[in-house]
Design a protein around this motif. Sequence first.
Motif, PDB file in Angstrom:
ATOM      1  N   GLU A   1       0.824  -1.205   0.000  1.00  0.00           N
ATOM      2  CA  GLU A   1       0.000   0.000   0.000  1.00  0.00           C
ATOM      3  C   GLU A   1       0.863   1.263   0.000  1.00  0.00           C
ATOM      4  OE1 GLU A   1      -2.722  -0.435   3.243  1.00  0.00           O
ATOM      5  OE2 GLU A   1      -4.036  -1.750   2.080  1.00  0.00           O
TER       6      GLU A   1
ATOM      7  N   GLU B   1      -0.290  -1.804  -7.589  1.00  0.00           N
ATOM      8  CA  GLU B   1      -1.623  -2.155  -8.073  1.00  0.00           C
ATOM      9  C   GLU B   1      -1.697  -3.663  -8.296  1.00  0.00           C
ATOM     10  OE1 GLU B   1      -4.383  -0.259  -8.560  1.00  0.00           O
ATOM     11  OE2 GLU B   1      -3.283   1.417  -7.674  1.00  0.00           O
ATOM     12  N   PRO B   2      -2.877  -4.242  -8.149  1.00  0.00           N
ATOM     13  CA  PRO B   2      -3.007  -5.680  -8.403  1.00  0.00           C
ATOM     14  C   PRO B   2      -2.763  -6.007  -9.871  1.00  0.00           C
ATOM     15  CG  PRO B   2      -5.137  -4.704  -7.845  1.00  0.00           C
ATOM     16  CD  PRO B   2      -4.114  -3.625  -7.751  1.00  0.00           C
ATOM     17  N   GLU B   3      -2.445  -7.256 -10.124  1.00  0.00           N
ATOM     18  CA  GLU B   3      -2.261  -7.711 -11.495  1.00  0.00           C
ATOM     19  C   GLU B   3      -3.537  -7.444 -12.290  1.00  0.00           C
ATOM     20  OE1 GLU B   3       0.565  -8.977 -12.793  1.00  0.00           O
ATOM     21  OE2 GLU B   3       1.504  -8.561 -10.869  1.00  0.00           O
TER      22      GLU B   3
ATOM     23  N   MET C   1      -6.665  -9.560 -11.861  1.00  0.00           N
ATOM     24  CA  MET C   1      -7.347  -9.564 -10.563  1.00  0.00           C
ATOM     25  C   MET C   1      -8.469  -8.529 -10.572  1.00  0.00           C
ATOM     26  SD  MET C   1      -4.161  -9.877  -7.930  1.00  0.00           S
ATOM     27  CE  MET C   1      -5.228  -9.915  -6.510  1.00  0.00           C
TER      28      MET C   1
ATOM     29  N   ARG D   1     -10.658  -5.967  -8.590  1.00  0.00           N
ATOM     30  CA  ARG D   1     -10.543  -5.199  -7.351  1.00  0.00           C
ATOM     31  C   ARG D   1     -11.857  -5.278  -6.577  1.00  0.00           C
ATOM     32  NH1 ARG D   1      -7.445  -1.057  -5.315  1.00  0.00           N
ATOM     33  NH2 ARG D   1      -6.207  -0.916  -7.201  1.00  0.00           N
TER      34      ARG D   1
ATOM     35  N   TRP E   1      -9.632  -4.240  -1.030  1.00  0.00           N
ATOM     36  CA  TRP E   1      -8.542  -3.381  -1.519  1.00  0.00           C
ATOM     37  C   TRP E   1      -9.160  -2.098  -2.067  1.00  0.00           C
ATOM     38  CZ3 TRP E   1      -3.682  -5.749  -4.098  1.00  0.00           C
ATOM     39  CH2 TRP E   1      -2.757  -4.776  -4.362  1.00  0.00           C
TER      40      TRP E   1
END
Length: 71
Positions: free
Chosen positions: A50, A55-57, A60, A62, A67
């Motif tokens: 964080e 950032e997520p892949e 993924m 959100r 998140w």
Amino acid sequence: MDYAVAITREPTSTTRRDIEELREAGWTDAQILTATEVVGFFNYYVRMVEALGVEPEPEMVRDPEVWPNPR
């Protein structure tokens, strides 16, 4: 899970009684240590990610409850 939440939200609030309750539930000292290490590692990892704005892949999805988008 209560133990994991407690050490995540307020790690210094853990008491000998909390540990004793885990033992009474059948946990060994090694299992308590392992659980504490795993929770601690994930707390560290999430804070690091964080703080760096990772950032997520793309594949993924959100979940804003898990998140939240800080932007």
